[in-house]
Scaffold this active site. Structure first.
Site, PDB file in Angstrom:
ATOM      1  CG  HIS A 166      -2.102  -0.752   1.256  1.00  0.00           C
ATOM      2  ND1 HIS A 166      -2.558  -1.445   2.359  1.00  0.00           N
ATOM      3  CD2 HIS A 166      -3.028  -0.952   0.272  1.00  0.00           C
ATOM      4  CE1 HIS A 166      -3.697  -2.054   2.052  1.00  0.00           C
ATOM      5  NE2 HIS A 166      -4.008  -1.778   0.801  1.00  0.00           N
TER       6      HIS A 166
ATOM      7  CB  CYS B 151      -2.640   0.555   8.540  1.00  0.00           C
ATOM      8  SG  CYS B 151      -1.241   0.406   7.466  1.00  0.00           S
TER       9      CYS B 151
HETATM   10  N1  ARG Z   1      -3.855  -7.148   6.637  1.00  0.00           N
HETATM   11  C1  ARG Z   1      -4.271  -5.921   6.002  1.00  0.00           C
HETATM   12  C2  ARG Z   1      -4.276  -6.114   4.508  1.00  0.00           C
HETATM   13  O1  ARG Z   1      -3.424  -6.817   4.027  1.00  0.00           O
HETATM   14  C3  ARG Z   1      -3.389  -4.793   6.416  1.00  0.00           C
HETATM   15  C4  ARG Z   1      -3.837  -3.453   5.913  1.00  0.00           C
HETATM   16  C5  ARG Z   1      -2.877  -2.367   6.199  1.00  0.00           C
HETATM   17  N2  ARG Z   1      -3.403  -1.135   5.817  1.00  0.00           N
HETATM   18  C6  ARG Z   1      -2.760  -0.120   5.217  1.00  0.00           C
HETATM   19  N3  ARG Z   1      -3.396   0.986   5.010  1.00  0.00           N
HETATM   20  N4  ARG Z   1      -1.529  -0.261   4.764  1.00  0.00           N
HETATM   21  O2  ARG Z   1      -5.096  -5.608   3.777  1.00  0.00           O
END
Ligand code: ARG
Length: 275
Positions: free
Chosen positions: A164, A258
């Site tokens: 991300h 996050c």
């Molecule tokens: N386990 C989640 C996923 O893989 C973690 C999300 C993390 N969020 C972020 N905004 N980077 O989607």
């Protein structure tokens, strides 16, 4: 008006599936520790004057804690995410209901494209920096740019650990951001250097501790602990850095940013304050 941030308590948080390289079901999260770390983050933000709104946690949705992925907030519009993975797509009705119940106009992207909200789309000034490939699609970012009438700069995320955009890029103010160069290709690095005059690099070791996944409140930056070089760079740039241990959430591929979603516009978004 105080800054407003949405969070979701980790009652049902856990590593129940593997959808990014950080997740490993055999290294499950320690519920009590996760709770303590989450509360520490929330209390830190409250201590900075943030009004923290909390959502009701739901069983069977272990990643609902990562509210950054709910969608993209722009003024009073909430553009609901289209998650890549079905296990997370099930969160959307809960996020939509929360936003509809709190005065936002809830909008949806077309069905044939993926977009993971503020996790992959971050304003720096009046430009929306947009990460694509692993989760969100470049087409989805273009659609969002047209819909909101803002300039979008798509950045390809080339390292699956930084899946991300908010894992490797964090705007601090218009024209100023921290980033991990290794998460971008040469073109992406050039785009960032061209459009963000004050770019502060984060070293690899601290990027892997999710140092870039920070929450900015005024001139204070809240980020994962064990990032001393980042803290020093932030101090040199005129910021106060606060470290919060969030390693239980690193197990799911997340950290401070996050776990939060700014409801009144990120600090670096030039539209903030015009709501
Ligand atoms: N386990 C989640 C996923 O893989 C973690 C999300 C993390 N969020 C972020 N905004 N980077 O989607």
């Amino acid at each position: 008006m105080p800054p407003r941030i949405l969070m979701c308590p980790p009652d049902h948080y856990g590593i129940e599936y593997e959808i990014n390289p950080w997740m490993n079901r055999s290294l499950g999260a320690v519920r009590e520790l996760a709770f303590r770390q989450w509360r520490h983050l929330r209390d830190t933000l409250v201590g900075l004057g943030v009004q923290v709104e909390t959502m009701t946690p739901r069983p069977g949705l272990p990643d609902l804690v990562f509210t950054a992925n709910a969608g993209l907030v722009f003024h009073s519009t909430f553009l609901s995410s289209r998650f890549k993975h079905e296990v997370r797509a099930r969160e959307s009705p809960h996020f939509d209901a929360w936003f509809a119940g709190h005065g936002f106009a809830v909008e949806h992207l077309p069905e044939n494209m993926f977009h993971e909200g503020a996790g992959d789309a971050l304003f720096c000034g009046d430009t929306l920096f947009a990460g694509y490939r692993t989760r969100s699609d470049a087409t989805a970012h273009n659609w969002v740019g047209q819909k909101l009438g803002v300039r979008v700069l798509p950045l390809e995320l080339v390292n699956t650990r930084f899946y991300h955009l908010d894992t490797c890029f964090c705007p601090l103010a218009p024209g100023e951001a921290i980033y991990f160069p290794g998460a971008f290709d040469a073109y992406g690095q050039r785009v960032l250097a061209t459009h963000v005059p004050k770019l502060i690099p984060v070293v690899e070791d601290e990027a892997f501790k999710f140092g870039c996944n920070a929450v900015v409140v005024g001139k204070t930056v809240v980020h994962n602990s064990r990032c001393p070089e980042l803290a020093a760079s932030l101090t040199r740039a005129g910021y106060t850095s606060i470290e919060v241990e969030l390693d239980e959430f690193l197990k799911a591929g997340g950290s401070a940013k996050c776990l939060t979603l700014r409801l009144d516009g990120e600090e670096a978004a030039s539209w903030r304050g015009s709501v």
